[in-house]
Design a protein around this motif. Sequence first.
Motif, PDB file in Angstrom:
ATOM      1  N   TRP A 229      10.228  17.967  19.688  1.00  0.00           N
ATOM      2  CA  TRP A 229       8.939  17.893  19.018  1.00  0.00           C
ATOM      3  C   TRP A 229       8.313  16.513  19.159  1.00  0.00           C
ATOM      4  N   MET A 230       9.149  15.459  19.148  1.00  0.00           N
ATOM      5  CA  MET A 230       8.601  14.119  19.313  1.00  0.00           C
ATOM      6  C   MET A 230       8.080  13.914  20.735  1.00  0.00           C
ATOM      7  N   PHE A 231       8.750  14.498  21.714  1.00  0.00           N
ATOM      8  CA  PHE A 231       8.271  14.433  23.096  1.00  0.00           C
ATOM      9  C   PHE A 231       6.894  15.090  23.199  1.00  0.00           C
ATOM     10  N   LEU A 294       3.477   8.714  11.255  1.00  0.00           N
ATOM     11  CA  LEU A 294       3.513   9.696  12.340  1.00  0.00           C
ATOM     12  C   LEU A 294       2.436  10.772  12.191  1.00  0.00           C
ATOM     13  N   VAL A 295       2.453  11.451  11.057  1.00  0.00           N
ATOM     14  CA  VAL A 295       1.595  12.620  10.884  1.00  0.00           C
ATOM     15  C   VAL A 295       0.167  12.230  10.502  1.00  0.00           C
ATOM     16  N   SER A 396       3.198  18.453  15.802  1.00  0.00           N
ATOM     17  CA  SER A 396       4.531  18.347  16.409  1.00  0.00           C
ATOM     18  C   SER A 396       5.380  17.319  15.672  1.00  0.00           C
ATOM     19  N   ALA A 397       4.758  16.203  15.272  1.00  0.00           N
ATOM     20  CA  ALA A 397       5.503  15.184  14.525  1.00  0.00           C
ATOM     21  C   ALA A 397       5.986  15.741  13.189  1.00  0.00           C
ATOM     22  N   PHE A 398       5.154  16.542  12.529  1.00  0.00           N
ATOM     23  CA  PHE A 398       5.570  17.165  11.270  1.00  0.00           C
ATOM     24  C   PHE A 398       6.763  18.091  11.491  1.00  0.00           C
ATOM     25  N   MET A 399       6.726  18.864  12.581  1.00  0.00           N
ATOM     26  CA  MET A 399       7.848  19.740  12.888  1.00  0.00           C
ATOM     27  C   MET A 399       9.114  18.939  13.188  1.00  0.00           C
ATOM     28  N   ALA A 400       8.946  17.786  13.853  1.00  0.00           N
ATOM     29  CA  ALA A 400      10.107  16.945  14.168  1.00  0.00           C
ATOM     30  C   ALA A 400      10.786  16.448  12.896  1.00  0.00           C
ATOM     31  N   LEU A 401      10.000  16.074  11.889  1.00  0.00           N
ATOM     32  CA  LEU A 401      10.566  15.554  10.649  1.00  0.00           C
ATOM     33  C   LEU A 401      11.289  16.618   9.837  1.00  0.00           C
ATOM     34  N   ARG A 402      11.063  17.869  10.180  1.00  0.00           N
ATOM     35  CA  ARG A 402      11.756  18.958   9.481  1.00  0.00           C
ATOM     36  C   ARG A 402      13.163  19.171  10.014  1.00  0.00           C
ATOM     37  N   GLU A 426      20.727   5.669   9.340  1.00  0.00           N
ATOM     38  CA  GLU A 426      19.355   6.201   9.225  1.00  0.00           C
ATOM     39  C   GLU A 426      19.228   7.041   7.969  1.00  0.00           C
ATOM     40  N   PRO A 427      18.252   6.779   7.114  1.00  0.00           N
ATOM     41  CA  PRO A 427      18.074   7.553   5.901  1.00  0.00           C
ATOM     42  C   PRO A 427      17.633   8.973   6.202  1.00  0.00           C
ATOM     43  N   ALA A 428      17.755   9.822   5.199  1.00  0.00           N
ATOM     44  CA  ALA A 428      17.393  11.218   5.358  1.00  0.00           C
ATOM     45  C   ALA A 428      15.931  11.366   5.696  1.00  0.00           C
ATOM     46  N   GLY A 429      15.642  12.309   6.573  1.00  0.00           N
ATOM     47  CA  GLY A 429      14.268  12.610   6.941  1.00  0.00           C
ATOM     48  C   GLY A 429      13.610  11.522   7.737  1.00  0.00           C
ATOM     49  N   GLY A 430      14.368  10.550   8.227  1.00  0.00           N
ATOM     50  CA  GLY A 430      13.789   9.481   9.039  1.00  0.00           C
ATOM     51  C   GLY A 430      13.290   8.356   8.171  1.00  0.00           C
ATOM     52  N   GLU A 431      14.097   7.333   7.949  1.00  0.00           N
ATOM     53  CA  GLU A 431      13.715   6.113   7.271  1.00  0.00           C
ATOM     54  C   GLU A 431      13.250   6.359   5.836  1.00  0.00           C
ATOM     55  N   GLY A 432      13.844   7.317   5.193  1.00  0.00           N
ATOM     56  CA  GLY A 432      13.572   7.509   3.781  1.00  0.00           C
ATOM     57  C   GLY A 432      12.241   8.139   3.472  1.00  0.00           C
ATOM     58  N   SER A 433      11.605   8.756   4.465  1.00  0.00           N
ATOM     59  CA  SER A 433      10.321   9.373   4.215  1.00  0.00           C
ATOM     60  C   SER A 433      10.261  10.704   4.899  1.00  0.00           C
ATOM     61  N   GLY A 434       9.297  11.530   4.480  1.00  0.00           N
ATOM     62  CA  GLY A 434       9.150  12.831   5.083  1.00  0.00           C
ATOM     63  C   GLY A 434      10.164  13.803   4.499  1.00  0.00           C
ATOM     64  N   PRO A 435      10.280  15.006   5.085  1.00  0.00           N
ATOM     65  CA  PRO A 435      11.170  16.025   4.578  1.00  0.00           C
ATOM     66  C   PRO A 435      12.610  15.574   4.590  1.00  0.00           C
ATOM     67  N   VAL A 436      13.377  16.058   3.644  1.00  0.00           N
ATOM     68  CA  VAL A 436      14.788  15.690   3.543  1.00  0.00           C
ATOM     69  C   VAL A 436      15.596  16.449   4.563  1.00  0.00           C
ATOM     70  N   ARG A 437      16.585  15.780   5.143  1.00  0.00           N
ATOM     71  CA  ARG A 437      17.413  16.406   6.162  1.00  0.00           C
ATOM     72  C   ARG A 437      18.255  17.519   5.567  1.00  0.00           C
ATOM     73  N   THR A 438      18.538  18.499   6.375  1.00  0.00           N
ATOM     74  CA  THR A 438      19.438  19.561   5.979  1.00  0.00           C
ATOM     75  C   THR A 438      20.863  19.077   6.134  1.00  0.00           C
ATOM     76  N   GLU A 439      21.661  19.189   5.097  1.00  0.00           N
ATOM     77  CA  GLU A 439      23.039  18.703   5.154  1.00  0.00           C
ATOM     78  C   GLU A 439      23.893  19.651   5.979  1.00  0.00           C
ATOM     79  N   LYS A 440      24.824  19.079   6.703  1.00  0.00           N
ATOM     80  CA  LYS A 440      25.752  19.885   7.480  1.00  0.00           C
ATOM     81  C   LYS A 440      26.851  20.368   6.556  1.00  0.00           C
ATOM     82  N   ALA A 441      27.565  21.376   6.959  1.00  0.00           N
ATOM     83  CA  ALA A 441      28.644  21.922   6.151  1.00  0.00           C
ATOM     84  C   ALA A 441      29.702  20.868   5.885  1.00  0.00           C
ATOM     85  N   ALA A 442      30.323  20.923   4.713  1.00  0.00           N
ATOM     86  CA  ALA A 442      31.331  19.933   4.358  1.00  0.00           C
ATOM     87  C   ALA A 442      32.521  20.024   5.297  1.00  0.00           C
TER      88      ALA A 442
END
Length: 453
Positions: A229-231, A294-295, A396-402, A426-442
């Motif tokens: 998406w960033m490309f 970005l957005v 596209s940048a918004f989709m990338a942050l998701r 790196e903070p969640a969602g890219g530098e502490g902003s934007g949507p929160v990252r989805t956590e991977k399984a424990a």
Amino acid sequence: MDTTPQAGASAEPVVQWGKVSALVGGQAMAQGGSFVLLIAMNWTAVQLGGTGAVSALMLAATLPRALMLIFGGAVADVLGPRFVLLRTTAARVVVLVAGTAVVFVAEHLWQLAVIAVLDGVLLGLGGPASSGLMPQFAKREHLSRANSLYAMVLRVAPIVGAPVGAWLIAVGHLWHALLVASITSGIWLACLLYVTQGMSRPRHEPGTPLVKRSADGFRLLARNPRLRWMFIASFCLDLAFGWPVEVALPLLVSERGWGVGAVGVVIAAFSAGALGSSALGAMLAHRISLFVRLVVTGAGIAVGILVMAVMPSVVTLSVVSCLVGLLSGFNGPAIVTVYQQSAPDSKMGAAMSTLALAGIGTGPISIAVFSSLSLALGIQATWMLCGVVALISPLSAFMALRHPSLADEPAADDEAATGERAGTDEPAGGEGSGPVRTEKAAVSEPSPAPASV
């Protein structure tokens, strides 16, 4: 400035400002010298063969560089940035010094073409390795500040280099410009010796041919949605901006009878805005939401491109151009930062080669596509269409942050609970902003952390 290591991490500081400064300063000299040479060689080509000679010279410089970018990323990943950069930069110094000696004796178009081809090959091979250096010295949110500082240098280089190149041709000869480029490349080489000190070559992976690895960047795009998406975001902005600046602006100015000086005023206004925001970003980028950088800025750039087509005077067109440049100064470094933080360290060269292609490769495409459309739609309508195409970038940048920013391997440590990527912090969602990252399984047992980016 925060240069203290994280608890439980290695003693390496978060930001190595000494090496960041040397990297930016050396690149400033190299880029300035390149623009001096560009203006001087193009003007000499005009004197030797007119418009056709300039076109041939530009092709001789850009086509080899674009082709070598594909292999340059793979070479950097296999041999390491220090190995690649020291050798390509040293070879460039030799080429420029030899070119100075040859042109001092006589000036012919074929000599300029040979110099341009060799220079393009070396710049293409070394480009991805150079682009992948900054994450080695600036981590977490400070990477955005370092990239903004780097972007500011890229803005200053043509402002300083172009008039110097024109002056050297006016009062001297082409060999003077070649000599200046040789000296600035030598300074860049000295800076590289310092900033890459201590870097080792990557572990050798037998059985993987270089030709196959040259497609690693595209394979990354296929399996990493954040990079993909960033490309697209970068590609669409460059695609939408190439034709208006290089072709439509002079045509629109001529059509409205404003005089050729208006072109320079509009471009200068854009450069001033971009330069100012890049300087501001070097100080405050880490305090501005990544979503905004970005957005929001991407949407502003798209609207600005669209509005520029209907501005009724040089003053209003210049004001909008300055605002677009201001937004670009935040948007461009943010795209580079997210790309660097999203790419695995072992494929950093390949990733940066595809991002470079998104910029270099779109110029001819933009000119060819929109020039053809303008014959049917007209200049103003086609320019507005470019603004619509640019709107794809913020989407596209918004989709990338998701999507999460993934490394080579997932890290199962305490930082995973806060959404940080091991090795890059790196903070969640890219530098502490934007949507929160989805956590991977424990994961019950910790897995090896990826190499630091």
